[in-house]
Write a protein that holds these residues in place. Sequence first.
Motif, PDB file in Angstrom:
ATOM      1  N   PRO A   1      -9.688   6.268  -2.252  1.00 63.29           N
ATOM      2  CA  PRO A   1      -8.620   6.860  -1.755  1.00 63.29           C
ATOM      3  C   PRO A   1      -7.227   6.098  -1.510  1.00 63.29           C
ATOM      4  O   PRO A   1      -6.448   6.522  -1.397  1.00 63.29           O
ATOM      5  N   ILE A   2      -7.437   4.885  -1.646  1.00 64.00           N
ATOM      6  CA  ILE A   2      -6.068   3.867  -1.116  1.00 64.00           C
ATOM      7  C   ILE A   2      -5.494   3.575  -2.565  1.00 64.00           C
ATOM      8  O   ILE A   2      -6.300   3.178  -3.510  1.00 64.00           O
TER       9      ILE A   2
ATOM     10  N   LEU B   1       1.006  -1.161   0.078  1.00 67.35           N
ATOM     11  CA  LEU B   1      -0.078  -0.017  -0.006  1.00 67.35           C
ATOM     12  C   LEU B   1       0.959   1.283  -0.052  1.00 67.35           C
ATOM     13  O   LEU B   1       1.916   1.419   0.848  1.00 67.35           O
ATOM     14  N   LEU B   2       0.618   1.985  -0.790  1.00 63.72           N
ATOM     15  CA  LEU B   2       1.481   3.286  -0.903  1.00 63.72           C
ATOM     16  C   LEU B   2       0.773   4.661  -0.556  1.00 63.72           C
ATOM     17  O   LEU B   2       1.587   5.529  -0.146  1.00 63.72           O
ATOM     18  N   ALA B   3      -0.504   4.669  -0.452  1.00 70.86           N
ATOM     19  CA  ALA B   3      -1.110   5.776   0.018  1.00 70.86           C
ATOM     20  C   ALA B   3      -2.393   5.522   0.403  1.00 70.86           C
ATOM     21  O   ALA B   3      -3.242   4.666  -0.141  1.00 70.86           O
ATOM     22  N   PHE B   4      -3.180   6.254   1.462  1.00 65.14           N
ATOM     23  CA  PHE B   4      -4.377   6.186   2.057  1.00 65.14           C
ATOM     24  C   PHE B   4      -5.333   7.453   1.801  1.00 65.14           C
ATOM     25  O   PHE B   4      -6.366   7.479   2.232  1.00 65.14           O
ATOM     26  N   ASP B   5      -4.697   8.555   1.116  1.00 60.55           N
ATOM     27  CA  ASP B   5      -5.434   9.788   0.979  1.00 60.55           C
ATOM     28  C   ASP B   5      -5.044  10.347  -0.530  1.00 60.55           C
ATOM     29  O   ASP B   5      -5.221  11.399  -0.482  1.00 60.55           O
ATOM     30  N   ARG B   6      -5.421   9.284  -1.347  1.00 63.09           N
ATOM     31  CA  ARG B   6      -5.727   9.958  -2.725  1.00 63.09           C
ATOM     32  C   ARG B   6      -6.788  10.683  -2.807  1.00 63.09           C
ATOM     33  O   ARG B   6      -7.739  10.761  -2.008  1.00 63.09           O
TER      34      ARG B   6
ATOM     35  N   CYS C   1      -2.892  -0.070  -8.435  1.00 64.39           N
ATOM     36  CA  CYS C   1      -4.485   0.175  -8.150  1.00 64.39           C
ATOM     37  C   CYS C   1      -5.011   0.870  -7.307  1.00 64.39           C
ATOM     38  O   CYS C   1      -4.305   1.249  -6.383  1.00 64.39           O
ATOM     39  N   CYS C   2      -6.198   1.260  -7.270  1.00 65.00           N
ATOM     40  CA  CYS C   2      -6.860   2.093  -6.345  1.00 65.00           C
ATOM     41  C   CYS C   2      -7.959   1.481  -5.676  1.00 65.00           C
ATOM     42  O   CYS C   2      -8.696   0.598  -6.406  1.00 65.00           O
ATOM     43  N   TYR C   3      -8.185   1.519  -4.551  1.00 64.28           N
ATOM     44  CA  TYR C   3      -9.247   0.863  -3.606  1.00 64.28           C
ATOM     45  C   TYR C   3     -10.013   1.635  -2.876  1.00 64.28           C
ATOM     46  O   TYR C   3      -9.795   3.030  -2.536  1.00 64.28           O
ATOM     47  N   THR C   4     -11.300   1.131  -2.583  1.00 63.46           N
ATOM     48  CA  THR C   4     -12.381   1.829  -1.583  1.00 63.46           C
ATOM     49  C   THR C   4     -11.760   1.759  -0.147  1.00 63.46           C
ATOM     50  O   THR C   4     -10.651   0.973   0.006  1.00 63.46           O
ATOM     51  N   ILE C   5     -12.160   2.482   0.604  1.00 67.10           N
ATOM     52  CA  ILE C   5     -11.690   2.337   2.241  1.00 67.10           C
ATOM     53  C   ILE C   5     -12.026   0.940   2.617  1.00 67.10           C
ATOM     54  O   ILE C   5     -11.443   0.638   3.563  1.00 67.10           O
TER      55      ILE C   5
END
Length: 68
Positions: A36-37, A25-30, A47-51
């Motif tokens: 945002p993940i 995981l690289l970021a939680f605040d996109r 890839c981007c993910y939901t919370i």
Amino acid sequence: MKDFNLTSAKDGAKVCTKDGKSVRLLAFDRESASFPIVGLIENRKVCCYTIDGKYYADKDSDNDLRMV
């Protein structure tokens, strides 16, 4: 594998995809209300993910996040 836990993931717990691929995981605040993940699957695919750790907001995917 356990269900994705945002708090544990932020604390550095290991994460993988539903089908067992490693995820960093690289970021939680996109800047995205829905996804945002940001994660890197097997050091190859961004890839981007939901919370909740979902790859798609409305359906299941092998790329959904799980706790190792």
